[in-house]
Scaffold this active site. Structure first.
Site, PDB file in Angstrom:
ATOM      1  N   ASP A 183       0.814  -1.316  -0.153  1.00  0.00           N
ATOM      2  CA  ASP A 183       0.037  -0.277   0.008  1.00  0.00           C
ATOM      3  C   ASP A 183       0.899   1.303   0.034  1.00  0.00           C
ATOM      4  O   ASP A 183       2.083   1.239   0.639  1.00  0.00           O
ATOM      5  CB  ASP A 183      -0.996  -0.005   1.249  1.00  0.00           C
ATOM      6  CG  ASP A 183      -2.135   0.858   1.032  1.00  0.00           C
ATOM      7  OD1 ASP A 183      -2.382   1.126  -0.201  1.00  0.00           O
ATOM      8  OD2 ASP A 183      -2.570   1.472   1.938  1.00  0.00           O
ATOM      9  N   ASN A 228     -10.842  -3.218  -5.655  1.00  0.00           N
ATOM     10  CA  ASN A 228      -9.956  -2.275  -6.149  1.00  0.00           C
ATOM     11  C   ASN A 228     -10.438  -1.919  -7.619  1.00  0.00           C
ATOM     12  O   ASN A 228     -10.147  -1.162  -8.300  1.00  0.00           O
ATOM     13  CB  ASN A 228      -8.515  -2.683  -6.486  1.00  0.00           C
ATOM     14  CG  ASN A 228      -7.747  -2.701  -5.060  1.00  0.00           C
ATOM     15  OD1 ASN A 228      -6.819  -3.354  -4.814  1.00  0.00           O
ATOM     16  ND2 ASN A 228      -7.930  -1.466  -4.421  1.00  0.00           N
TER      17      ASN A 228
HETATM   18  C1  IPE Z   1      -5.417  -2.789   0.102  1.00  0.00           C
HETATM   19  O1  IPE Z   1      -4.905  -1.408  -0.124  1.00  0.00           O
HETATM   20  C2  IPE Z   1      -5.414  -3.620  -1.156  1.00  0.00           C
HETATM   21  C3  IPE Z   1      -4.185  -3.567  -1.799  1.00  0.00           C
HETATM   22  C4  IPE Z   1      -2.969  -3.245  -1.181  1.00  0.00           C
HETATM   23  C5  IPE Z   1      -4.310  -4.766  -3.126  1.00  0.00           C
HETATM   24  P1  IPE Z   1      -6.237  -0.296  -0.635  1.00  0.00           P
HETATM   25  O2  IPE Z   1      -5.552   0.817  -0.850  1.00  0.00           O
HETATM   26  O3  IPE Z   1      -7.143  -0.786  -1.497  1.00  0.00           O
HETATM   27  O4  IPE Z   1      -7.249  -0.136   0.973  1.00  0.00           O
HETATM   28  P2  IPE Z   1      -7.866   0.954   1.489  1.00  0.00           P
HETATM   29  O5  IPE Z   1      -8.866   1.244   0.536  1.00  0.00           O
HETATM   30  O6  IPE Z   1      -7.197   1.580   2.093  1.00  0.00           O
HETATM   31  O7  IPE Z   1      -8.546  -0.064   2.680  1.00  0.00           O
HETATM   32  C1  IPE Z   2      -1.387  -0.141  -3.571  1.00  0.00           C
HETATM   33  O1  IPE Z   2      -1.303   1.254  -3.420  1.00  0.00           O
HETATM   34  C2  IPE Z   2      -1.675  -0.669  -4.634  1.00  0.00           C
HETATM   35  C3  IPE Z   2      -3.025  -1.328  -4.974  1.00  0.00           C
HETATM   36  C4  IPE Z   2      -3.983  -1.256  -3.946  1.00  0.00           C
HETATM   37  C5  IPE Z   2      -3.240  -1.883  -6.128  1.00  0.00           C
HETATM   38  P1  IPE Z   2      -2.386   2.353  -3.594  1.00  0.00           P
HETATM   39  O2  IPE Z   2      -2.672   2.602  -4.849  1.00  0.00           O
HETATM   40  O3  IPE Z   2      -3.737   1.965  -2.723  1.00  0.00           O
HETATM   41  O4  IPE Z   2      -1.728   3.583  -2.999  1.00  0.00           O
HETATM   42  P2  IPE Z   2      -2.491   4.688  -2.012  1.00  0.00           P
HETATM   43  O5  IPE Z   2      -2.992   3.862  -0.798  1.00  0.00           O
HETATM   44  O6  IPE Z   2      -3.546   5.426  -2.680  1.00  0.00           O
HETATM   45  O7  IPE Z   2      -1.379   5.579  -1.725  1.00  0.00           O
HETATM   46 MG    MG Z   3      -4.080   2.441  -0.801  1.00  0.00          MG
END
Ligand code: IPE
Ligand code: IPE
Ligand code: MG
Length: 243
Positions: free
Chosen positions: A24, A72
């Protein structure tokens, strides 16, 4: 009731046998630099390659990463397309290098929603993995903990109705999950500052040790993994008992 799954989880030399990571912070990493979110995903994919190699080198047996959740899909289509293209590239590279490096790989999640190309790559990685033992990388794609439990419950019910399943136990149920045959994670790491599971490995993390850090995933290096393992070593895992 004792969870028999955990009995095999005694890690050697203080190295967790199974590390799970919620990848994340890619988007925020990019935003901080004035770049599109997708640039963060590209660097994040590179970070995953480095951390997987490092885990293998220090004797971790299983690394499970959360790459794309069942939630996602809510993201803008262009971002979803970029993430899927990066995952395709990663799977293709894995197919090309697994034989050389003797790495096992498994995709966990509902792959029926993935493209034909991706499903073919997943099948290929599984076929290659069947020839090896040793380090295994698990990539969670279109994965959701609740979806996994439902999917397992449905499959068990089908087997039971067909007279092919015995009475349900924790161990038998575990055999219906996407993670069948993989020991539960010892250490769960979430970079990016959030302190939640976001639907990751709900069943399997019953007794995992959690480590949260504000470091964004693209900045996560081996020294950060060492810090997480250091913290893990100081934990007292009691599994509900007393020590
Ligand atoms: C969790 O991250 C899912 C993955 C890393 C694949 P998200 O960015 O989707 O989670 P939330 O929305 O902050 O809970
Ligand atoms: C994690 O990084 C990747 C996926 C969930 C696919 P994010 O895209 O959630 O990055 P932030 O949380 O918006 O910074
Ligand atoms: Mg995220």
């Amino acid at each position: 009731m004792a969870n028999t799954n955990n009995k095999t989880n005694t890690p050697g030399e203080g190295i967790p046998r199974h590390i799970a990571i919620i990848l994340d912070g890619n988007g925020r990493w990019a935003k901080k630099r004035g770049l599109p979110r997708t640039a963060g995903h590209a660097v994040g994919a590179e970070t995953f390659r480095k951390i997987a190699t490092y885990c293998k080198d220090i004797g971790v047996d299983y690394l499970t990463v959360y790459a794309f959740s069942t939630e996602n899909w809510k993201r803008p289509p262009a971002e979803v397309r970029t993430i899927m293209a990066l995952l395709n590239r990663y799977l293709q590279e894995a197919v090309d290098t697994m034989e050389r490096d003797h790495i096992r790989m498994k995709v966990l999640g509902d792959i029926s929603a993935l493209s034909e190309e991706q499903r073919a790559l997943v099948a290929k990685t599984e076929e290659i993995s069947s020839h090896y033992e040793g380090f295994q990388a698990n990539i969670c794609i279109n994965y959701g903990g609740r979806d996994e439990i439902l999917h397992a419950a449905r499959r068990y019910a089908e087997d039971f109705a067909a007279g092919k399943a015995d009475a349900l136990t924790e161990e038998r149920f575990g055999g219906y999950l996407y993670s069948a045959g993989i020991p539960d994670p010892d250490l769960l790491i979430r970079p990016g500052g959030e302190q939640r599971l976001s639907n990751f490995l709900l069943w399997q993390c019953a007794y995992a040790e959690f480590y949260f850090t504000d470091v964004l995933w693209p900045d996560f290096g081996p020294e950060e993994l060492d810090r997480a393992i250091e913290a893990y070593r100081r934990r007292d895992r009691r599994y509900g008992g007393v020590k």
